[in-house]
Design a protein around this motif. Structure first.
Motif, PDB file in Angstrom:
ATOM      1  N   LYS A 546      -9.047   0.646  12.314  1.00  0.00           N
ATOM      2  CA  LYS A 546      -9.797  -0.486  11.716  1.00  0.00           C
ATOM      3  C   LYS A 546      -9.205  -1.414  11.445  1.00  0.00           C
ATOM      4  CE  LYS A 546     -12.595   2.770   8.958  1.00  0.00           C
ATOM      5  NZ  LYS A 546     -11.958   4.116   8.699  1.00  0.00           N
ATOM      6  N   ARG A 547      -9.847  -2.812  11.627  1.00  0.00           N
ATOM      7  CA  ARG A 547      -9.136  -4.178  11.317  1.00  0.00           C
ATOM      8  C   ARG A 547      -8.794  -4.028   9.706  1.00  0.00           C
ATOM      9  NH1 ARG A 547     -12.094  -9.872  12.527  1.00  0.00           N
ATOM     10  NH2 ARG A 547     -10.056 -11.275  12.208  1.00  0.00           N
ATOM     11  N   PRO A 548      -7.475  -4.349   9.426  1.00  0.00           N
ATOM     12  CA  PRO A 548      -7.097  -4.266   8.024  1.00  0.00           C
ATOM     13  C   PRO A 548      -7.576  -5.401   7.569  1.00  0.00           C
ATOM     14  CG  PRO A 548      -5.011  -4.658   9.385  1.00  0.00           C
ATOM     15  CD  PRO A 548      -6.289  -4.428  10.249  1.00  0.00           C
ATOM     16  N   PHE A 549      -7.807  -5.722   6.293  1.00  0.00           N
ATOM     17  CA  PHE A 549      -7.892  -7.047   5.521  1.00  0.00           C
ATOM     18  C   PHE A 549      -6.606  -7.762   5.693  1.00  0.00           C
ATOM     19  CE2 PHE A 549     -11.372  -4.756   3.317  1.00  0.00           C
ATOM     20  CZ  PHE A 549     -12.259  -5.947   3.678  1.00  0.00           C
ATOM     21  N   SER A 550      -6.649  -9.008   5.630  1.00  0.00           N
ATOM     22  CA  SER A 550      -5.630 -10.092   5.498  1.00  0.00           C
ATOM     23  C   SER A 550      -4.671  -9.952   4.184  1.00  0.00           C
ATOM     24  CB  SER A 550      -6.087 -11.285   5.781  1.00  0.00           C
ATOM     25  OG  SER A 550      -5.026 -12.344   5.711  1.00  0.00           O
ATOM     26  N   ASP A 551      -3.491  -9.988   4.656  1.00  0.00           N
ATOM     27  CA  ASP A 551      -2.452  -9.913   3.543  1.00  0.00           C
ATOM     28  C   ASP A 551      -1.517 -11.116   3.465  1.00  0.00           C
ATOM     29  OD1 ASP A 551      -0.624  -9.341   1.463  1.00  0.00           O
ATOM     30  OD2 ASP A 551       0.644  -8.188   2.922  1.00  0.00           O
ATOM     31  N   PRO A 552      -1.824 -12.076   2.463  1.00  0.00           N
ATOM     32  CA  PRO A 552      -1.160 -13.416   2.407  1.00  0.00           C
ATOM     33  C   PRO A 552       0.226 -13.416   1.940  1.00  0.00           C
ATOM     34  CG  PRO A 552      -2.774 -13.186   0.654  1.00  0.00           C
ATOM     35  CD  PRO A 552      -2.710 -12.016   1.241  1.00  0.00           C
ATOM     36  N   ALA A 553       0.947 -12.794   2.746  1.00  0.00           N
ATOM     37  CA  ALA A 553       2.533 -12.515   2.630  1.00  0.00           C
ATOM     38  C   ALA A 553       3.253 -13.758   2.840  1.00  0.00           C
ATOM     39  CB  ALA A 553       3.051 -11.268   3.190  1.00  0.00           C
ATOM     40  N   ALA A 554       4.358 -13.898   2.080  1.00  0.00           N
ATOM     41  CA  ALA A 554       5.181 -15.123   2.288  1.00  0.00           C
ATOM     42  C   ALA A 554       6.491 -14.793   3.033  1.00  0.00           C
ATOM     43  CB  ALA A 554       5.482 -15.898   1.091  1.00  0.00           C
ATOM     44  N   ASN A 555       6.720 -13.280   2.791  1.00  0.00           N
ATOM     45  CA  ASN A 555       8.150 -12.888   3.291  1.00  0.00           C
ATOM     46  C   ASN A 555       7.684 -11.360   3.602  1.00  0.00           C
ATOM     47  OD1 ASN A 555       8.462 -11.671   0.563  1.00  0.00           O
ATOM     48  ND2 ASN A 555       9.055 -13.522   0.052  1.00  0.00           N
ATOM     49  N   ILE A 556       8.905 -10.534   4.065  1.00  0.00           N
ATOM     50  CA  ILE A 556       8.837  -9.201   4.095  1.00  0.00           C
ATOM     51  C   ILE A 556       9.061  -8.410   2.997  1.00  0.00           C
ATOM     52  CG2 ILE A 556       9.326  -9.479   6.753  1.00  0.00           C
ATOM     53  CD1 ILE A 556      11.927  -8.197   5.976  1.00  0.00           C
ATOM     54  N   GLY A 557       9.126  -8.883   1.967  1.00  0.00           N
ATOM     55  CA  GLY A 557       9.290  -8.486   0.399  1.00  0.00           C
ATOM     56  C   GLY A 557      10.482  -7.465  -0.003  1.00  0.00           C
ATOM     57  N   VAL A 558      10.312  -6.376  -0.312  1.00  0.00           N
ATOM     58  CA  VAL A 558      11.232  -5.613  -0.630  1.00  0.00           C
ATOM     59  C   VAL A 558      12.092  -4.984   0.462  1.00  0.00           C
ATOM     60  CG1 VAL A 558      10.021  -3.525  -0.558  1.00  0.00           C
ATOM     61  CG2 VAL A 558      11.949  -3.427  -2.189  1.00  0.00           C
ATOM     62  N   TRP A 559      11.592  -5.031   1.806  1.00  0.00           N
ATOM     63  CA  TRP A 559      12.467  -4.704   2.683  1.00  0.00           C
ATOM     64  C   TRP A 559      13.491  -5.757   3.074  1.00  0.00           C
ATOM     65  CZ3 TRP A 559      11.868   0.111   4.540  1.00  0.00           C
ATOM     66  CH2 TRP A 559      10.544   0.617   4.368  1.00  0.00           C
ATOM     67  N   GLN A 560      13.516  -6.956   2.887  1.00  0.00           N
ATOM     68  CA  GLN A 560      14.465  -7.750   3.029  1.00  0.00           C
ATOM     69  C   GLN A 560      15.714  -7.195   2.200  1.00  0.00           C
ATOM     70  OE1 GLN A 560      14.456 -10.973   4.731  1.00  0.00           O
ATOM     71  NE2 GLN A 560      16.818 -10.826   4.365  1.00  0.00           N
ATOM     72  N   LEU A 561      15.459  -6.937   0.914  1.00  0.00           N
ATOM     73  CA  LEU A 561      16.787  -6.271   0.021  1.00  0.00           C
ATOM     74  C   LEU A 561      17.005  -5.072   0.741  1.00  0.00           C
ATOM     75  CD1 LEU A 561      15.149  -6.471  -3.340  1.00  0.00           C
ATOM     76  CD2 LEU A 561      16.985  -8.090  -2.225  1.00  0.00           C
ATOM     77  N   ALA A 562      16.330  -4.119   1.174  1.00  0.00           N
ATOM     78  CA  ALA A 562      16.575  -2.883   2.158  1.00  0.00           C
ATOM     79  C   ALA A 562      17.763  -2.977   3.391  1.00  0.00           C
ATOM     80  CB  ALA A 562      15.315  -2.153   2.515  1.00  0.00           C
ATOM     81  N   PHE A 563      17.223  -4.135   3.892  1.00  0.00           N
ATOM     82  CA  PHE A 563      18.176  -4.607   5.104  1.00  0.00           C
ATOM     83  C   PHE A 563      19.504  -5.144   4.740  1.00  0.00           C
ATOM     84  CE2 PHE A 563      14.160  -4.058   7.347  1.00  0.00           C
ATOM     85  CZ  PHE A 563      14.259  -3.700   8.821  1.00  0.00           C
ATOM     86  N   GLU A 564      19.316  -5.857   3.841  1.00  0.00           N
ATOM     87  CA  GLU A 564      20.801  -6.774   3.034  1.00  0.00           C
ATOM     88  C   GLU A 564      21.589  -5.563   2.610  1.00  0.00           C
ATOM     89  OE1 GLU A 564      19.537  -9.654   0.405  1.00  0.00           O
ATOM     90  OE2 GLU A 564      18.842 -11.072   2.282  1.00  0.00           O
TER      91      GLU A 564
END
Length: 655
Positions: A546-564
């Motif tokens: 199904k089409r998901p509702f739009s998520d007005p995100a400004a970054n990739i969130g907690v995953w940025q910390l995980a990759f770092e």
């Protein structure tokens, strides 16, 4: 509302507005409950309603008794959508090129606002606004849902969340725009070509959160290309010479730090262009599954369930934490069984080496890779159950605890054997073989689980409807009737978000950054995997879910910390591998302690360099910082002017 082409053929029996969102209630919902819900959706805002348009979906062609009659199409007038855009704080591009929060009073100052603003908002934005308006429907003086006395209501609480938690509301989903979806599919995955993804089109159709994931996937793939280009000749010419992996390890150290810093700048540029970088986060409401004793929220002053934080912490530390540790022990136990199998196969091959015993040497690693994927899957369900049981009030808190549990276990489960081989056994040949087998097997399993299996299950679930789609295609691409299109989409799988997609990229990043110096082709394999991932994920988004509702995100969130965090571990790992290399050991023949001290010192210097680099490279490009500062300055000046005019008006009234 003349915003879009319709999602299906709107005949005389169709709705009198452009349907954007579908609301499906349980088939046994009482008539008085349905009437009450619809009246609240249609009612004026000043009366506590959502002021939206809603009509019941008619029966499909050849309707069957098992079809749920309680499906409703929701839309809105153009003016309602524009006022909703102001309420949610939607940022749009102004005529001067800056990104500002939309206001109806200044609507003509915004780029692309022509006439009455028919085409100003895209379909994803309109669906997000409608979802926001439905979510903010609050109970007034009702004590329960009409016809369902067991479903209690509390003043000021979200009606939709209450209906969801009690099973009256089955699902809310946005409709696909068929023409726009065809154009996106054609430019995205139907033509195999070497080019960038249409990120702006993806954002236009699916929203910023989804577009940022595909942007990160594309960025990660291109960032791997230099490592892949170095890895191919390295693999071809130095395959048996493990003394030479020091250079590759040094390159790894710099690479994993730089790409993450540059990604932050790139994602900030995307977020600014899409209007989410300076957008204020909405006040978070309690999750639908949150429960507790009824009390007053000191922030909102509304009645809502309250749950003691101390009780939640006891659940986390006395139940969840021991369970995670138990799972880690189980993973360690299975790893030791794998090494026993590896030893048995190796001794069998040494006794009587043949072609078949050579093939047999790869079997333990393949079995272990399959077991790792199965354990990850089982643990994921257990982690979701535990995190739900911990009863977190906010969705963000729930996601953070779930991500932490899953990341810790997946990291240990996937990489523990490689750490053991590298630093306990110190067998670089076995490390290379295990890394290659784990990487290739996990990629094959992931492609099967993510692409082929969902499509096959979807075809089984909707055989009759698929036949209609295929029949429709044979008749000059004629559109399905609206009722059939809505029911087809209602039966599609629900898209559960980008969690699993980011998790897969996180593990691939680990395979490349931690140990790829011993297997230089790892980057090449990940690049090939990511290219196929783009097409399989695009196919799933357009055809399976199904089409998901739009998520007005400004970054990739907690995953940025995980990759770092992974990049920090990669520095330690690569420094240790360099210290263990025969090349480096040759300089410290007399004292192993001196070697360890030098390795630790260099590792600390590289960590310091990484954090200095993080500080020196701004997360947001300078030109965007200037634009944001100018916007903040103008907002403060406008506020001062408004306060001054109000004070002047009050002073005149007093006179």
């Amino acid at each position: 509302c003349q915003l879009f082409l319709s999602v299906g053929s709107l005949d005389s029996s169709g709705p009198r507005f452009t349907p954007l969102v579908v609301v499906e209630l349980a088939s046994d919902t009482k008539e008085e409950a349905i009437a009450w819900i619809l009246s609240r959706i249609r009612d004026q805002q000043q009366n506590g309603g959502a002021e939206l348009l809603v009509e019941q979906l008619g029966p499909g062609v050849g309707a069957q008794e098992k079809e749920n009659p309680n499906m409703f199409l929701v839309g809105a007038t153009r003016q309602r959508l524009l006022s909703g855009a102001e309420e949610v704080g939607l940022f749009k591009e102004c005529n001067d090129g800056s990104m500002r929060g939309f206001t109806c009073a200044n609507k003509h100052n915004f780029k692309d606002f022509e006439g009455d603003g028919d085409s100003f908002l895209n379909m994803a934005e309109c669906q997000y606004i409608i979802k926001h308006e439905l979510d903010t429907l609050r109970a007034k003086d009702e004590t329960h849902v009409p016809g369902h006395t067991q479903v209690k209501l509390y003043p000021g609480k979200s009606i939709i969340r209450r209906l969801q938690s009690k099973g009256i509301l089955i699902q809310i989903f946005p409709l696909h725009g068929q023409e726009e979806l065809k154009r996106l599919s054609f430019s995205w995955y139907k033509k195999v070509k070497l080019s960038f993804q249409p990120l702006d089109n993806i954002r236009h159709y699916y929203g910023e959160g989804q577009a940022l994931y595909f942007g990160f996937l594309e960025y990660f793939t291109f960032a791997l290309v230099p490592m892949a280009l170095i890895g191919v000749p390295y693999y071809l010419f130095d395959w048996e010479d493990y003394d030479k992996y020091v250079i590759f390890a040094v390159f790894n150290l710099v690479w994993c730090t730089v790409i993450l810093e540059l990604w932050k700048r790139f994602s900030a540029s995307l977020a600014y262009r899409w209007g989410t970088l300076s957008r204020k986060k909405a006040f978070e409401e309690p999750r639908p599954g949150f429960h507790g004793t009824l009390g007053f929220n000191p922030v909102t002053g509304r009645k809502e369930p309250l749950y003691p934080n101390a009780k939640r912490q006891l659940r986390v530390y006395l139940v969840s934490l021991p369970f995670v540790l138990l799972c880690l022990y189980l993973s360690l136990y299975i790893m030791m069984i794998y090494f026993q199998m590896e030893g048995w196969v190796l001794s069998f091959h040494d006794e009587e080496p043949t072609f078949w015993t050579g093939i047999l040497m790869f079997i333990p690693s393949i079995i272990y890779a399959v077991v790792i994927e199965i354990m990850n899957l089982i643990y994921r369900y257990a982690a979701e159950f535990l995190t739900e049981w911990e009863n977190h009030r906010l969705e963000s808190s729930y996601q953070n605890h779930l991500v932490l549990k899953v990341l810790v276990f997946n990291f240990f489960n996937c990489f523990a054997s490689l750490f053991y081989i590298a630093f306990v056994m110190q067998d670089m040949v076995l490390l290379r073989q295990s890394l290659a087998t784990l990487l290739i097997t996990s990629q094959i399993l992931n492609q099967f689980m993510e692409a082929f299996l969902p499509y096959w299950l979807q075809r089984r679930r909707n055989k009759k409807m698929i036949r209609k789609v295929q029949k429709r295609r044979t008749v000059e691409e004629k559109e399905l009737p609206l009722a059939e299109q809505v029911r087809l989409e209602a039966d599609m799988s629900t898209y559960l978000g980008t969690f699993d997609d980011y998790l897969e990229l996180f593990l691939l990043f680990g395979y490349v950054s931690l140990f790829s110096c011993t297997y230089p082709l790892a980057a090449v394999l990940v690049v090939l995997n990511n290219v196929t991932e783009v097409y399989s994920d695009a196919f799933k988004m357009c055809r399976v879910f199904k089409r998901p509702f739009s998520d007005p995100a400004a970054n990739i969130g907690v995953w940025q910390l995980a990759f770092e965090a992974m990049s920090v571990i990669a520095i330690v790992t690569n420094c240790a591998l360099i210290g263990m290399s025969p090349q480096v050991k040759a300089y410290f023949t007399e004292s192993e302690t001196q070697l360890i001290l030098w390795t630790v010192a260099i590792e600390h210097m590289l960590l310091a360099f990484k954090f200095i680099l993080t500080f020196l490279i701004p997360d947001v490009p300078k030109h965007i910082q200037i634009k944001l500062a100018r916007l903040e300055f103008e907002s403060l000046e406008a506020l001062k002017k408004k306060v001054f005019l109000q004070g002047l008006s009050e002073w005149k009234n007093e006179l």
